[in-house]
Design a protein around this motif. Structure first.
Motif, PDB file in Angstrom:
ATOM      1  N   TYR A 296       0.872  -1.167   0.000  1.00  0.00           N
ATOM      2  CA  TYR A 296       0.000   0.000   0.000  1.00  0.00           C
ATOM      3  C   TYR A 296       0.910   1.217   0.000  1.00  0.00           C
ATOM      4  CZ  TYR A 296      -3.618  -3.327   1.153  1.00  0.00           C
ATOM      5  OH  TYR A 296      -4.481  -4.384   1.116  1.00  0.00           O
ATOM      6  N   PHE A 297       0.874   1.960  -1.083  1.00  0.00           N
ATOM      7  CA  PHE A 297       1.785   3.079  -1.260  1.00  0.00           C
ATOM      8  C   PHE A 297       1.027   4.395  -1.237  1.00  0.00           C
ATOM      9  CE2 PHE A 297       3.676  -0.599  -3.228  1.00  0.00           C
ATOM     10  CZ  PHE A 297       4.976  -0.564  -2.755  1.00  0.00           C
ATOM     11  N   GLU A 298       1.679   5.417  -0.649  1.00  0.00           N
ATOM     12  CA  GLU A 298       1.109   6.753  -0.606  1.00  0.00           C
ATOM     13  C   GLU A 298       2.127   7.731  -1.161  1.00  0.00           C
ATOM     14  OE1 GLU A 298      -1.418   9.100   2.616  1.00  0.00           O
ATOM     15  OE2 GLU A 298       0.662   8.829   3.233  1.00  0.00           O
ATOM     16  N   CYS A 299       1.654   8.614  -2.040  1.00  0.00           N
ATOM     17  CA  CYS A 299       2.530   9.621  -2.632  1.00  0.00           C
ATOM     18  C   CYS A 299       2.822  10.700  -1.595  1.00  0.00           C
ATOM     19  CB  CYS A 299       1.863  10.238  -3.866  1.00  0.00           C
ATOM     20  SG  CYS A 299       2.862  11.547  -4.614  1.00  0.00           S
ATOM     21  N   ARG A 300       4.083  11.088  -1.495  1.00  0.00           N
ATOM     22  CA  ARG A 300       4.475  12.137  -0.551  1.00  0.00           C
ATOM     23  C   ARG A 300       4.090  13.522  -1.062  1.00  0.00           C
ATOM     24  NH1 ARG A 300       8.965  10.250   3.091  1.00  0.00           N
ATOM     25  NH2 ARG A 300       9.208   8.050   2.623  1.00  0.00           N
ATOM     26  N   SER A 301       3.851  13.653  -2.359  1.00  0.00           N
ATOM     27  CA  SER A 301       3.524  14.961  -2.936  1.00  0.00           C
ATOM     28  C   SER A 301       2.024  15.224  -2.982  1.00  0.00           C
ATOM     29  CB  SER A 301       4.088  15.065  -4.357  1.00  0.00           C
ATOM     30  OG  SER A 301       5.486  14.941  -4.345  1.00  0.00           O
ATOM     31  N   CYS A 302       1.266  14.331  -3.629  1.00  0.00           N
ATOM     32  CA  CYS A 302      -0.165  14.595  -3.844  1.00  0.00           C
ATOM     33  C   CYS A 302      -1.079  13.778  -2.929  1.00  0.00           C
ATOM     34  CB  CYS A 302      -0.528  14.343  -5.303  1.00  0.00           C
ATOM     35  SG  CYS A 302      -0.490  12.612  -5.821  1.00  0.00           S
ATOM     36  N   GLY A 303      -0.539  12.769  -2.225  1.00  0.00           N
ATOM     37  CA  GLY A 303      -1.339  11.990  -1.280  1.00  0.00           C
ATOM     38  C   GLY A 303      -2.115  10.840  -1.891  1.00  0.00           C
ATOM     39  N   THR A 304      -1.945  10.589  -3.187  1.00  0.00           N
ATOM     40  CA  THR A 304      -2.631   9.481  -3.846  1.00  0.00           C
ATOM     41  C   THR A 304      -2.194   8.167  -3.225  1.00  0.00           C
ATOM     42  OG1 THR A 304      -2.771  10.665  -5.936  1.00  0.00           O
ATOM     43  CG2 THR A 304      -2.933   8.270  -6.053  1.00  0.00           C
ATOM     44  N   ARG A 305      -3.153   7.275  -2.969  1.00  0.00           N
ATOM     45  CA  ARG A 305      -2.842   5.951  -2.426  1.00  0.00           C
ATOM     46  C   ARG A 305      -3.073   4.905  -3.503  1.00  0.00           C
ATOM     47  NH1 ARG A 305      -4.569   5.652   3.899  1.00  0.00           N
ATOM     48  NH2 ARG A 305      -3.151   7.287   4.560  1.00  0.00           N
ATOM     49  N   THR A 306      -2.129   3.974  -3.614  1.00  0.00           N
ATOM     50  CA  THR A 306      -2.162   2.955  -4.653  1.00  0.00           C
ATOM     51  C   THR A 306      -1.819   1.605  -4.054  1.00  0.00           C
ATOM     52  OG1 THR A 306      -1.359   4.610  -6.219  1.00  0.00           O
ATOM     53  CG2 THR A 306      -1.233   2.325  -6.909  1.00  0.00           C
ATOM     54  N   VAL A 307      -2.496   0.546  -4.501  1.00  0.00           N
ATOM     55  CA  VAL A 307      -2.189  -0.821  -4.100  1.00  0.00           C
ATOM     56  C   VAL A 307      -1.449  -1.473  -5.253  1.00  0.00           C
ATOM     57  CG1 VAL A 307      -3.156  -3.055  -3.444  1.00  0.00           C
ATOM     58  CG2 VAL A 307      -4.241  -0.960  -2.658  1.00  0.00           C
ATOM     59  N   SER A 308      -0.326  -2.136  -4.948  1.00  0.00           N
ATOM     60  CA  SER A 308       0.465  -2.758  -6.002  1.00  0.00           C
ATOM     61  C   SER A 308       1.139  -4.012  -5.465  1.00  0.00           C
ATOM     62  CB  SER A 308       1.524  -1.777  -6.499  1.00  0.00           C
ATOM     63  OG  SER A 308       2.342  -2.388  -7.466  1.00  0.00           O
ATOM     64  N   GLU A 309       1.257  -5.029  -6.307  1.00  0.00           N
ATOM     65  CA  GLU A 309       1.953  -6.254  -5.924  1.00  0.00           C
ATOM     66  C   GLU A 309       3.465  -6.099  -6.057  1.00  0.00           C
ATOM     67  OE1 GLU A 309       0.366  -9.626  -7.957  1.00  0.00           O
ATOM     68  OE2 GLU A 309      -1.637  -9.340  -7.131  1.00  0.00           O
ATOM     69  N   THR A 310       3.904  -5.091  -6.804  1.00  0.00           N
ATOM     70  CA  THR A 310       5.337  -4.813  -6.951  1.00  0.00           C
ATOM     71  C   THR A 310       5.634  -3.450  -6.349  1.00  0.00           C
ATOM     72  OG1 THR A 310       5.012  -3.801  -9.121  1.00  0.00           O
ATOM     73  CG2 THR A 310       5.493  -6.168  -9.070  1.00  0.00           C
ATOM     74  N   HIS A 311       6.891  -3.212  -6.039  1.00  0.00           N
ATOM     75  CA  HIS A 311       7.289  -1.936  -5.451  1.00  0.00           C
ATOM     76  C   HIS A 311       7.155  -0.819  -6.480  1.00  0.00           C
ATOM     77  CE1 HIS A 311       9.330   0.937  -2.934  1.00  0.00           C
ATOM     78  NE2 HIS A 311      10.110   1.244  -3.962  1.00  0.00           N
ATOM     79  N   LEU A 312       6.505   0.264  -6.083  1.00  0.00           N
ATOM     80  CA  LEU A 312       6.373   1.411  -6.966  1.00  0.00           C
ATOM     81  C   LEU A 312       7.562   2.339  -6.775  1.00  0.00           C
ATOM     82  CD1 LEU A 312       2.611   2.407  -6.566  1.00  0.00           C
ATOM     83  CD2 LEU A 312       3.673   1.109  -8.403  1.00  0.00           C
ATOM     84  N   ALA A 313       8.108   2.831  -7.869  1.00  0.00           N
ATOM     85  CA  ALA A 313       9.223   3.771  -7.799  1.00  0.00           C
ATOM     86  C   ALA A 313       8.722   5.211  -7.763  1.00  0.00           C
ATOM     87  CB  ALA A 313      10.154   3.569  -8.986  1.00  0.00           C
TER      88      ALA A 313
END
Length: 51
Positions: free
Chosen positions: A17-34
């Protein structure tokens, strides 16, 4: 007898579960997001507990 944490708590994340530090968008991904898929900002894995 040695007890390992994996025996006590067998949790293993199958998704990140990833969260953007800039815009706050949250994304679920099976691989690491860069980068954030919306703004290309840096992301952090919020599935990993922080102390």
């Amino acid at each position: 007898m040695v007890i390992h944490n994996s025996v006590i708590d067998g949790y293993s994340a199958s998704e990140g579960y990833f969260e953007c530090r800039s815009c706050g968008t949250r994304t679920v991904s099976e691989t690491h997001l860069a980068a954030c898929p919306d703004c290309s900002g840096s992301v952090r894995n919020i599935a990993v507990p922080r102390e």
